[in-house]
Design a protein around this motif. Structure first.
Motif, PDB file in Angstrom:
ATOM      1  N   GLY A   1      17.825   6.012 -43.914  1.00  0.00           N
ATOM      2  CA  GLY A   1      17.021   7.053 -43.261  1.00  0.00           C
ATOM      3  C   GLY A   1      16.053   7.764 -44.184  1.00  0.00           C
ATOM      4  O   GLY A   1      15.366   8.693 -43.783  1.00  0.00           O
TER       5      GLY A   1
ATOM      6  N   PHE B   1      22.571  11.099 -39.222  1.00  0.00           N
ATOM      7  CA  PHE B   1      21.969   9.770 -39.288  1.00  0.00           C
ATOM      8  C   PHE B   1      22.780   8.895 -38.335  1.00  0.00           C
ATOM      9  O   PHE B   1      23.997   8.775 -38.499  1.00  0.00           O
ATOM     10  CB  PHE B   1      22.066   9.189 -40.704  1.00  0.00           C
ATOM     11  CG  PHE B   1      21.247   9.952 -41.716  1.00  0.00           C
ATOM     12  CD1 PHE B   1      19.908   9.656 -41.914  1.00  0.00           C
ATOM     13  CD2 PHE B   1      21.823  10.959 -42.475  1.00  0.00           C
ATOM     14  CE1 PHE B   1      19.148  10.349 -42.854  1.00  0.00           C
ATOM     15  CE2 PHE B   1      21.070  11.664 -43.416  1.00  0.00           C
ATOM     16  CZ  PHE B   1      19.725  11.367 -43.602  1.00  0.00           C
TER      17      PHE B   1
ATOM     18  N   VAL C   1      18.146  11.656 -37.528  1.00  0.00           N
ATOM     19  CA  VAL C   1      17.455  10.397 -37.803  1.00  0.00           C
ATOM     20  C   VAL C   1      18.222   9.311 -37.062  1.00  0.00           C
ATOM     21  O   VAL C   1      19.363   9.001 -37.418  1.00  0.00           O
ATOM     22  CB  VAL C   1      17.432  10.110 -39.319  1.00  0.00           C
ATOM     23  CG1 VAL C   1      16.626   8.846 -39.614  1.00  0.00           C
ATOM     24  CG2 VAL C   1      16.872  11.307 -40.090  1.00  0.00           C
TER      25      VAL C   1
ATOM     26  N   THR D   1      18.413   5.546 -35.150  1.00  0.00           N
ATOM     27  CA  THR D   1      17.841   4.203 -35.032  1.00  0.00           C
ATOM     28  C   THR D   1      18.528   3.436 -33.901  1.00  0.00           C
ATOM     29  O   THR D   1      19.755   3.283 -33.905  1.00  0.00           O
ATOM     30  CB  THR D   1      18.005   3.416 -36.356  1.00  0.00           C
ATOM     31  OG1 THR D   1      17.367   4.181 -37.385  1.00  0.00           O
ATOM     32  CG2 THR D   1      17.359   2.047 -36.268  1.00  0.00           C
TER      33      THR D   1
END
Lengths: 433, 251
Positions: free
Chosen positions: A134, A238, A264, A266
């Motif tokens: 991240g 994260f 963060v 994903t």
């Protein structure tokens, strides 16, 4: 980040003031994080993502003093539910205020400080890994520092549908405490877990939570950051989501002289869903308030959905910041990305600074973002008052109305109701002056 | 009950006079209708009486049961027994209809020095009143007016009226946007609330609502004043001949 001698020396001083654990299974991750942090250095106001928030109190070698919030005793949030409690007082684990038995069906919990005495642990593939990933394209030096320096934390692994939420309680008892905690959460394929976090934690609190949700896993996160006025917090989440995985995070922040919450996320597997939401309320009359939500969502796979819903209610010079980005990588077709950040300014002294960003490299996507700043709706206020609701109470109802979309991101209705209850109390206390 | 004397009102921002010496007296238990062409000041009258910002009273007086209204805050007027059913009821996302009703009812009771209604008693009361207006439990749970049809919004206004039990009810263009069935439902709700202690001021552009809510007195308003007063027949006259003839006759 720009390299300069001033930055290098403050970075070195910051590190010199810390007692860095050598670590067991985390040793390689800590060493790598330390190198990352040295390379990045501490942030300054000239850095792109620190323009709206002054990092000086976070850069300081020791925690700026923070008075304890003692004015009010409220029952423990979520205290009535059957849950697994782990309590940290100023960053130190307190067994006396924690559940004696943390075992549950489909759940493994260990403490970082204990687990880190050995060289092998399931969290080895996670600790510092999502944080490191991240760091690009935006550097997050406090997260790297956290990975290197964390004194404790909780390692949670869900292998099935866990009925009892894991509740991390953060007590602030020392006006100069400087706590650094690092949690790892792994939700295995098809498993489900809820993590609750409450409390101010310390005079200065650094926290990283790395969350890895495997295919079809479901993760719920509800957090309330306590009511202390002068505490400072820098937190990072994260998260990495596998195919068809679900991630939902909601944060309530009322009070706090400085809060920076970074997320963060994903979406790495097809069909993953990530919702991140926040409701922040600040009243400069009872202490300075600066709240910063910095969010970065990356779509890497096809058919994923992401939502960012952030609402801030500001008055008497309170400051709200939102920096939110959706990055859609090449090939992440059928992406559905949504982002809204709104502030309700209850007077002309308060300030909302927003920086919404979209960066899209796929051609078949649906992405939208919006950011608004407004005052109380006079027509709605009159409507409520015409029914006999006094002005101040009517205003409170409209504040709740404004926050409703963010609160609705909490899936569990009971938890939703508890958050609303806290908000109502906060607003009622301000009505009494 | 309601007494308005020589009321002059202008828009604060535009310095534009809207009401120009309006006189009106509504007795206890009476239903008065105010009709008039667009722009005659009908809605302004309803807003000024209920205390909306943006209007300045330059002359005259308005009182409810002898108590002067114009100095009171909107919530004080409500607690004193005044109710305005809005032409465009406001949507309030995130606030449940029940929460709204209970907050309003208890705020008024508190202002009058009465004890607040318990959750159980409130629930019983609201269910009973809602049933009569064909408002189902689902609609009570939804956020205030959000996603309601035009008819549902107006029924919700009447439900609030039934719950709050005001002494003086002002209905501002309650028939606008309603089909015949919805209008009948709303009118039945209003008629059920008629009593010797409760008065109504029904503001409407068209006569058709007055077929269902039959008034005792009909006023025609134009240019910020009442220009003609009569019985229910006056409304029929408007329906047949339009406003032009009546206004010409009044001048």
């Amino acid at each position: 980040m720009r390299k300069d001698a001033g930055r290098d020396s403050t970075t070195a001083e910051r590190l010199a003031a810390l007692d860095l654990p050598t670590g067991g299974f985390t040793a390689p991750a800590r060493a790598a994080a330390l190198a990352r942090f040295r390379e990045m250095g501490l942030p300054g106001r000239r850095d792109e993502y620190w323009r709206f928030t002054d990092p000086a109190p976070l850069n300081a070698t020791s925690a700026p003093e923070a008075a304890l919030f003692t004015g009010l005793v409220e029952p423990q949030l979520f205290g009535e539910r059957d849950r697994i409690v782990l309590t940290f007082v100023d960053g130190e684990f307190d067994p006396a205020q924690s559940s004696p038995n943390v075992a549950a069906e489909g759940l493994e919990i260990s403490r970082l400080a204990e687990a880190d005495r050995v060289d092998l642990h399931w969290a080895q593939g996670l600790y510092g890994v999502l944080e490191a990933a991240g760091q690009r394209p935006v550097p997050r030096p406090f997260a790297a520092l956290n990975t290197a320096a964390a004194s404790d934390g909780v390692l949670i692994r869900a292998t099935g549908k866990v009925d009892r939420p894991v509740h991390l309680i953060y007590v602030h008892a020392d006006t100069q405490s400087d706590a650094i905690l690092h949690h790892c959460v792994r939700v295995e394929a098809g498993a489900e877990l809820t993590v609750l976090e409450t409390g101010p934690a310390a005079a200065r609190f650094s926290k990283v939570m790395e969350v890895d949700v495997a295919d079809g896993g479901r993760f719920h996160h509800i957090r309330a950051q306590g009511r202390d006025h002068s505490r400072r917090a820098i937190t990072h989440i994260f998260a990495r989501l596998g195919a068809e995985a679900l991630f939902k995070s909601f944060t309530l922040t009322a009070n706090g002289v400085l809060t920076r919450n970074e997320a963060v996320i994903t979406l790495a597997g097809d069909g993953a869903v990530a919702h991140v939401a926040g409701a922040a309320l600040g009243d400069g009359a009872t202490g300075a308030f600066h709240h910063d939500d910095t969010v970065f969502v990356t779509h890497e796979a096809e058919g994923c959905e992401s939502r960012q819903v952030f609402k801030k209610v500001l008055r008497n010079g309170a400051v709200g910041v939102f920096q939110g980005k959706i990055l859609v990588r090449q090939g992440a077709q059928k992406t559905d990305g949504y982002q809204i950040s709104q502030s309700l300014l209850l007077d002309e002294d308060s300030q909302f600074l927003a920086k919404p960003e979209l960066e899209i490299y796929a051609d078949d996507v649906k992405c939208s973002h919006g950011s608004t700043t407004g005052a109380i709706d006079e027509t709605a206020l009159f409507y409520l008052r015409s029914r006999g609701v006094p002005r101040e109470e009517a205003q409170s109802l409209l504040v709740l109305s404004f926050l409703a979309d963010a609160i609705a991101e909490i899936e569990d209705e009971g938890l939703q109701a508890e958050i609303v209850g806290r908000l109502e109390n906060w607003l009622a206390r301000r009505r009494k002056g | 009950m309601l007494e308005i004397k020589n009321l002059h009102v202008k828009l604060e921002e535009e310095d534009k006079p809207i009401l120009k010496g309006l006189d009106l007296k509504v007795g206890s238990g009476e239903v008065h209708a105010i009709m008039g062409p667009n722009g005659s000041g009908k809605s302004t009258l309803s807003y000024v009486l209920s205390g909306r910002d943006g209007y300045e009273v330059t002359d005259g007086a308005a009182s409810l049961d002898g108590e002067s209204l114009l100095e009171m805050e909107p919530e004080e007027r409500a607690a004193a027994g005044l109710f305005l059913a809005f032409q465009y009821p406001v949507e309030i996302p995130g606030v449940g209809n029940m929460t709204f009703l209970r907050t309003a009812l208890n705020a008024q009771r508190k202002a009058r020095g009465e004890t607040e209604l318990s959750a159980g008693d409130f629930l019983k009361l609201v269910r009973e009143k809602a049933k009569a207006l064909k408002i189902d439990a689902e609609m009570l749970k939804r956020p205030v007016n959000v996603g309601f049809s035009g008819g549902e919004k107006k029924r919700n206004e009447i439900l609030q009226m039934a719950m709050l039990e005001p002494r003086m009810c002002i209905l501002d263009e309650t028939d606008s946007g309603l089909d015949v069935d919805a209008m009948k439902l709303v009118a039945d709700g209003v008629n059920a609330l008629r009593s010797k202690d409760r008065s109504f001021l029904v503001i409407t552009h068209y006569q058709r609502l007055l077929d269902h809510i039959v008034p005792d007195v009909v006023h025609i308003m134009a240019e910020g004043r009442i220009v003609k007063t009569g019985g229910p027949d006056l409304a029929l006259e408007v329906e047949q001949n339009g406003y032009a003839d009546i206004l010409a006759g009044a001048n």
